[in-house]
Scaffold this motif. Structure first.
Motif, PDB file in Angstrom:
ATOM      1  N   UNK A 164       0.875  -1.337  -0.083  1.00 54.56           N
ATOM      2  CA  UNK A 164      -0.219   0.066   0.103  1.00 54.56           C
ATOM      3  C   UNK A 164       0.815   1.126  -0.132  1.00 54.56           C
ATOM      4  N   UNK A 165       0.419   2.513  -0.578  1.00 54.30           N
ATOM      5  CA  UNK A 165       1.087   3.450  -0.853  1.00 54.30           C
ATOM      6  C   UNK A 165       1.155   4.328   0.555  1.00 54.30           C
ATOM      7  N   UNK A 166       0.040   4.172   1.465  1.00 53.14           N
ATOM      8  CA  UNK A 166      -0.012   4.854   2.556  1.00 53.14           C
ATOM      9  C   UNK A 166      -0.736   3.903   3.525  1.00 53.14           C
ATOM     10  N   UNK A 167      -0.095   3.958   4.601  1.00 52.70           N
ATOM     11  CA  UNK A 167      -0.460   3.061   5.898  1.00 52.70           C
ATOM     12  C   UNK A 167      -0.713   4.174   7.019  1.00 52.70           C
ATOM     13  N   UNK A 168      -1.914   3.919   7.402  1.00 47.07           N
ATOM     14  CA  UNK A 168      -1.963   4.820   9.026  1.00 47.07           C
ATOM     15  C   UNK A 168      -2.531   3.740  10.073  1.00 47.07           C
ATOM     16  N   UNK A 169      -1.477   3.817  10.912  1.00 52.01           N
ATOM     17  CA  UNK A 169      -1.551   3.177  12.415  1.00 52.01           C
ATOM     18  C   UNK A 169      -2.407   4.098  13.407  1.00 52.01           C
ATOM     19  N   UNK A 170      -3.280   4.029  13.718  1.00 53.01           N
ATOM     20  CA  UNK A 170      -4.004   4.742  14.677  1.00 53.01           C
ATOM     21  C   UNK A 170      -4.367   3.847  16.052  1.00 53.01           C
ATOM     22  N   UNK A 171      -4.547   4.837  17.150  1.00 53.06           N
ATOM     23  CA  UNK A 171      -4.808   4.299  18.466  1.00 53.06           C
ATOM     24  C   UNK A 171      -4.589   5.269  19.353  1.00 53.06           C
ATOM     25  N   UNK A 172      -5.122   4.868  20.592  1.00 54.50           N
ATOM     26  CA  UNK A 172      -4.767   5.963  21.754  1.00 54.50           C
ATOM     27  C   UNK A 172      -3.404   6.186  22.006  1.00 54.50           C
ATOM     28  N   UNK A 173      -3.471   7.660  22.218  1.00 52.18           N
ATOM     29  CA  UNK A 173      -2.145   8.184  22.632  1.00 52.18           C
ATOM     30  C   UNK A 173      -1.271   7.184  23.686  1.00 52.18           C
ATOM     31  N   UNK A 174      -0.067   7.111  23.553  1.00 58.84           N
ATOM     32  CA  UNK A 174       0.598   6.268  24.500  1.00 58.84           C
ATOM     33  C   UNK A 174       0.334   4.824  24.563  1.00 58.84           C
ATOM     34  N   UNK A 175      -0.153   4.440  23.325  1.00 53.42           N
ATOM     35  CA  UNK A 175      -0.461   2.756  23.176  1.00 53.42           C
ATOM     36  C   UNK A 175       0.830   2.406  22.615  1.00 53.42           C
ATOM     37  N   UNK A 176       1.941   3.124  22.095  1.00 51.47           N
ATOM     38  CA  UNK A 176       3.226   2.647  21.446  1.00 51.47           C
ATOM     39  C   UNK A 176       3.307   2.571  19.841  1.00 51.47           C
ATOM     40  N   UNK A 177       2.475   3.746  19.517  1.00 50.90           N
ATOM     41  CA  UNK A 177       2.533   3.793  17.730  1.00 50.90           C
ATOM     42  C   UNK A 177       3.860   4.298  17.364  1.00 50.90           C
ATOM     43  N   UNK A 178       4.455   5.116  18.132  1.00 52.19           N
ATOM     44  CA  UNK A 178       5.708   5.731  17.725  1.00 52.19           C
ATOM     45  C   UNK A 178       6.878   4.740  17.804  1.00 52.19           C
ATOM     46  N   UNK A 179       6.775   4.263  18.994  1.00 46.53           N
ATOM     47  CA  UNK A 179       7.837   2.986  19.037  1.00 46.53           C
ATOM     48  C   UNK A 179       7.766   1.791  18.085  1.00 46.53           C
ATOM     49  N   UNK A 180       6.543   1.402  17.731  1.00 42.77           N
ATOM     50  CA  UNK A 180       6.169   0.682  16.715  1.00 42.77           C
ATOM     51  C   UNK A 180       6.916   0.882  15.402  1.00 42.77           C
ATOM     52  N   UNK A 181       6.688   2.327  15.059  1.00 40.63           N
ATOM     53  CA  UNK A 181       7.169   2.730  13.685  1.00 40.63           C
ATOM     54  C   UNK A 181       8.701   2.860  13.655  1.00 40.63           C
ATOM     55  N   UNK A 182       9.405   3.017  14.886  1.00 43.12           N
ATOM     56  CA  UNK A 182      10.825   3.076  15.059  1.00 43.12           C
ATOM     57  C   UNK A 182      11.395   1.591  14.802  1.00 43.12           C
ATOM     58  N   UNK A 183      10.612   0.757  15.196  1.00 37.87           N
ATOM     59  CA  UNK A 183      10.934  -0.596  15.369  1.00 37.87           C
ATOM     60  C   UNK A 183      11.155  -1.278  13.981  1.00 37.87           C
ATOM     61  N   UNK A 184       9.988  -1.020  13.324  1.00 34.38           N
ATOM     62  CA  UNK A 184       9.860  -1.315  12.056  1.00 34.38           C
ATOM     63  C   UNK A 184      10.734  -0.877  10.609  1.00 34.38           C
TER      64      UNK A 184
END
Length: 412
Positions: A20-40
């Motif tokens: 996919x050209x665009x992926x949106x990861x959404x969820x509550x603040x402080x649920x780990x989205x930024x860390x997940x992005x950095x890991x991937x």
């Protein structure tokens, strides 16, 4: 803390970025989205967070310039703060069909925002990241759905009695809260978290004029978790119009503080209910908002039931959202027959799930699921009662009582 634990959704995000050209990861603040992005993602990606006032100002002033993307992937964190970036991103990906150009993360469901005028349909994959499940914290692979549809569970799952399960539920899944051992300190963290969302994040998605009423509504909604909500009654108790209550509820759902589970309607039975059921998105947050402590909840049947069902909801929803083969519903009809959860496979087969806080199960706990199987289900149907005991027990053909810990215990 979340760096220590692989997230179940990480493989979904990796796969989506390849197609996919665009992926949106959404969820509550402080649920780990930024860390997940950095890991991937690798180090050559561009990372921009709209929590930075300077970057946010630039995004709002020059959206097209902000999204220019010479790298493999651009990460834009908290995308709901600048919905004007979406048309600019659409223009870029319409002219370049390379997959994995943008990974957007947001603490609000941008698809529900009235300010989002451009659709990225066909170009975007939406992925929900919930707070930690117990399985993620323990490093277990998600296997409950596979086991449930096969009716294949361990004979015994020791080590998770009612007291230990309640401890897990009171911790909830927010990474910061999970590592706080003191119950009072954890409760204060949850309350500060909710206050921060109301004071800061809510203004990004809604025009809330009565913050005092909204704060009161958060407590009311937490008390209605695992119930069918009486919006008119809530409106009257808060002295706020029904339209305002519904608007505020939608905003809180968009911020992932609460969830709605839709009714199962694939039937010609005309007495089936059509109202969604409401759940707090995290049991630890719910318990803190309501001022509960574990000992009181343990002894109170109403609190115990609400906690157990909301806990089961979070664990089930996280697994259902991993795989496009499943969907999560609930059932209630005008004869007051209810099934807490119905999980439907793409092939039409279903599993009904009842969640109990008790340590024992009786034949009567399966009554509504047996009726549904005999009178409504057109495809294979299995019934499961989750409870706080240790043994898997048969209560007739395709009817099992299963320990709550089966939600994360691996197949043996």
């Amino acid at each position: 803390m979340d760096k220590e634990y692989p997230r179940w959704q990480s493989e979904s995000v990796k796969k989506a970025l390849k197609i996919r050209r665009v992926v949106i990861v959404s969820g509550a603040r402080q649920s780990g989205k930024t860390t997940l992005s950095n890991q991937i993602l690798s180090n050559d990606c561009i990372y921009r967070t709209l929590d930075d006032p300077g970057l946010l100002a630039a995004a709002l002033e020059d959206p097209k310039g902000f999204v220019k993307n010479p790298s493999q992937t651009m990460v834009i964190d908290e995308i709901q703060k600048a919905p004007a970036l979406l048309p600019a991103i659409k223009q870029v990906v319409d002219n370049d069909n390379r997959p994995g150009q943008y990974l957007l993360t947001g603490s609000a469901n941008i698809q529900t925002l009235p300010s989002v005028s451009e659709s990225l349909a066909g170009r975007v994959k939406n992925i929900r990241l919930r707070p930690f499940t117990v399985g993620e914290v323990l490093g277990k692979s998600p296997s409950f759905l596979k086991r449930a549809f096969a009716a294949d569970f361990p004979v015994k799952i020791p080590g998770y009695g009612k007291e230990s399960l309640f401890d897990l539920a009171f911790r909830g899944g927010y990474p910061e809260a999970v590592r706080i051992n003191d119950g009072h300190d954890r409760k204060e963290w949850h309350k500060d978290y909710v206050s921060s969302l109301i004071e800061r994040d809510l203004r990004d998605i809604a025009n809330i004029r009565r913050q005092a009423s909204l704060r009161e509504l958060v407590g009311v909604l937490a008390s209605w978790s695992a119930k069918f909500m009486d919006v008119s009654g809530i409106s009257a108790s808060l002295a706020v119009s029904k339209a305002t209550v519904e608007s505020y509820m939608n905003a809180l759902v968009s911020l992932y503080l609460f969830d709605r589970v839709p009714p199962w309607l694939r039937t010609d039975y005309d007495r089936v209910g059509r109202r969604p059921k409401f759940y707090a998105a995290d049991t630890g947050m719910m318990a803190s908002i309501l001022g509960w402590n574990a000992k009181e909840a343990y002894l109170d049947p109403d609190r115990s039931g609400k906690l157990a069902e909301t806990f089961a909801f979070h664990e089930l929803a996280a697994q259902v959202e991993l795989d496009g083969q499943y969907a999560l519903y609930q059932y209630r009809d005008r004869e007051k027959r209810e099934i807490d959860f119905i999980i439907e496979h793409n092939d039409g087969s279903m599993v009904g799930v009842e969640a109990k806080a008790g340590q024992s199960v009786s034949k009567g706990d399966f009554g509504h699921m047996e009726w549904f199987k005999d009178n409504i289900a057109k495809k294979p149907f299995k019934g499961i009662v989750l409870y706080t005991g240790e043994d898997t027990l048969s209560f007739g053909k395709d009817m099992l009582a299963v320990p709550m810990a089966s939600l994360w215990a691996e197949m043996r």
